[in-house]
Design a protein around this motif. Structure first.
Motif, PDB file in Angstrom:
ATOM      1  N   ALA A  14      26.178  32.258  43.116  1.00  0.00           N
ATOM      2  CA  ALA A  14      26.852  31.751  41.925  1.00  0.00           C
ATOM      3  C   ALA A  14      26.765  32.760  40.788  1.00  0.00           C
ATOM      4  O   ALA A  14      27.723  32.939  40.023  1.00  0.00           O
ATOM      5  N   GLU A  15      25.605  33.412  40.669  1.00  0.00           N
ATOM      6  CA  GLU A  15      25.438  34.393  39.616  1.00  0.00           C
ATOM      7  C   GLU A  15      26.299  35.622  39.851  1.00  0.00           C
ATOM      8  O   GLU A  15      26.751  36.270  38.920  1.00  0.00           O
ATOM      9  N   ASP A  16      26.561  35.944  41.135  1.00  0.00           N
ATOM     10  CA  ASP A  16      27.366  37.120  41.468  1.00  0.00           C
ATOM     11  C   ASP A  16      28.852  36.877  41.273  1.00  0.00           C
ATOM     12  O   ASP A  16      29.638  37.827  41.256  1.00  0.00           O
ATOM     13  N   LEU A  17      29.278  35.621  41.135  1.00  0.00           N
ATOM     14  CA  LEU A  17      30.682  35.302  40.951  1.00  0.00           C
ATOM     15  C   LEU A  17      31.140  35.767  39.569  1.00  0.00           C
ATOM     16  O   LEU A  17      30.593  35.364  38.549  1.00  0.00           O
ATOM     17  N   VAL A  18      32.145  36.643  39.558  1.00  0.00           N
ATOM     18  CA  VAL A  18      32.684  37.167  38.305  1.00  0.00           C
ATOM     19  C   VAL A  18      33.957  36.404  37.966  1.00  0.00           C
ATOM     20  O   VAL A  18      34.901  36.358  38.755  1.00  0.00           O
ATOM     21  N   THR A  19      33.977  35.782  36.812  1.00  0.00           N
ATOM     22  CA  THR A  19      35.104  34.947  36.430  1.00  0.00           C
ATOM     23  C   THR A  19      36.390  35.754  36.306  1.00  0.00           C
ATOM     24  O   THR A  19      36.411  36.838  35.715  1.00  0.00           O
ATOM     25  N   LEU A  20      37.465  35.229  36.888  1.00  0.00           N
ATOM     26  CA  LEU A  20      38.781  35.854  36.792  1.00  0.00           C
ATOM     27  C   LEU A  20      39.289  35.737  35.357  1.00  0.00           C
ATOM     28  O   LEU A  20      39.308  34.647  34.780  1.00  0.00           O
ATOM     29  N   GLN A  21      39.696  36.853  34.774  1.00  0.00           N
ATOM     30  CA  GLN A  21      40.210  36.884  33.412  1.00  0.00           C
ATOM     31  C   GLN A  21      41.573  37.572  33.406  1.00  0.00           C
ATOM     32  O   GLN A  21      41.697  38.707  33.873  1.00  0.00           O
ATOM     33  N   VAL A  22      42.565  36.880  32.881  1.00  0.00           N
ATOM     34  CA  VAL A  22      43.928  37.394  32.840  1.00  0.00           C
ATOM     35  C   VAL A  22      44.383  37.492  31.386  1.00  0.00           C
ATOM     36  O   VAL A  22      44.345  36.510  30.652  1.00  0.00           O
ATOM     37  N   SER A  23      44.781  38.682  30.984  1.00  0.00           N
ATOM     38  CA  SER A  23      45.312  38.894  29.640  1.00  0.00           C
ATOM     39  C   SER A  23      46.749  39.384  29.753  1.00  0.00           C
ATOM     40  O   SER A  23      47.083  40.161  30.652  1.00  0.00           O
ATOM     41  N   TRP A  24      47.603  38.916  28.859  1.00  0.00           N
ATOM     42  CA  TRP A  24      48.975  39.406  28.776  1.00  0.00           C
ATOM     43  C   TRP A  24      49.435  39.326  27.324  1.00  0.00           C
ATOM     44  O   TRP A  24      48.811  38.661  26.507  1.00  0.00           O
ATOM     45  N   THR A  25      50.501  40.028  27.006  1.00  0.00           N
ATOM     46  CA  THR A  25      50.988  40.039  25.628  1.00  0.00           C
ATOM     47  C   THR A  25      52.508  39.854  25.611  1.00  0.00           C
ATOM     48  O   THR A  25      53.254  40.763  25.230  1.00  0.00           O
ATOM     49  N   PRO A  26      52.993  38.690  26.031  1.00  0.00           N
ATOM     50  CA  PRO A  26      54.440  38.453  25.998  1.00  0.00           C
ATOM     51  C   PRO A  26      54.932  38.313  24.562  1.00  0.00           C
ATOM     52  O   PRO A  26      54.193  37.839  23.692  1.00  0.00           O
ATOM     53  N   PRO A  27      56.158  38.712  24.282  1.00  0.00           N
ATOM     54  CA  PRO A  27      56.687  38.540  22.932  1.00  0.00           C
ATOM     55  C   PRO A  27      57.067  37.086  22.690  1.00  0.00           C
ATOM     56  O   PRO A  27      57.384  36.343  23.621  1.00  0.00           O
ATOM     57  N   PHE A  28      57.023  36.654  21.444  1.00  0.00           N
ATOM     58  CA  PHE A  28      57.491  35.319  21.095  1.00  0.00           C
ATOM     59  C   PHE A  28      59.000  35.319  20.853  1.00  0.00           C
ATOM     60  O   PHE A  28      59.655  34.277  20.956  1.00  0.00           O
TER      61      PHE A  28
END
Length: 219
Positions: A14-28
């Motif tokens: 459980a400690e070795d599990l790295v949380t998936l993180q998704v970043s994006w920058t779509p225009p409004f």
């Protein structure tokens, strides 16, 4: 002792599990019938990412994925050059190799002028319901494409682009890119062909160097 060892191992997993993180920058906002590319920055989750991009005009009905890459290009709003709405919803679903799933959602509005930008958008006039051109003297406007309607191939007059890198993209009614072709136009070159025979009948938008949009009817 054996049970304790299993418990400790479970905590380590459980400690070795790295949380998936998704970043994006779509225009409004985006100029009407302009092409937008949305990129992503992803970490965690053990790699092996699977991307699924969806578009919708109402934010509820999404259909099949319109893209499966780490970035996504689309026209805003959907249905250009004769859009049925003034906006488009975009949803991104990313799944990592360890089964984690992250979802992103946004709305992009088509506008005549980007907020904060002092210059109005370049507009186009291709059929009823679309917007008028504001710069009729642009050297790109007026590219000849024939036959239209077509049941197969189209021919594009490229003589005006001599010495340039020509970029031609074809989008369906929901803004999905279905054909792409580019080439360095040599002096004396007059025509480029694109084969639409494998595409279903419908109305498509063809972009020439991201500056001109024309409606193509595939029979």
């Amino acid at each position: 002792m054996r049970d304790n060892a299993c418990t400790v191992a479970g905590f380590r997993d459980a400690e070795d599990l790295v949380t998936l993180q998704v970043s994006w920058t779509p225009p409004f906002y985006a100029c009407y019938c302009s092409m937008v590319t949305i990129g992503t920055d992803i970490s965690g989750g053990g790699g092996g990412y699977v991307y699924k991009w969806y578009t919708s005009t109402d934010g509820f009905n999404w259909g099949v994925p319109a893209g499966t890459g780490s970035s996504f290009s689309l026209t805003v709003p959907g249905g250009c050059p004769n859009p049925s709405t003034d906006h488009l919803f975009v949803r991104l679903v990313v799944e990592s190799a360890d089964g984690q799933i992250e979802t992103k959602f946004t709305r992009i509005d088509g506008v005549d002028q980007i907020p904060g930008d002092s210059s109005p958008c370049q507009q186009f006039n291709e059929g009823s319901g679309s917007r008028s051109a504001e710069n009729e003297e642009s050297p790109v406007l007026g590219t000849i494409i024939f036959p239209n309607p077509t049941a197969g191939k189209i021919t594009i007059d490229i003589s005006r682009f001599a010495g340039q890198l020509l970029d031609v993209r074809l989008f369906d009614s929901v803004g999905k890119e279905v054909l792409y072709k580019n080439q360095q136009v040599e002096e004396g070159s007059a025509r480029m062909e694109m084969d639409l025979s494998k595409l279903p009948p419908g109305i498509y938008a063809i972009w020439v160097n991201e500056l001109e949009v024309k409606k193509i009817v595939k029979q």
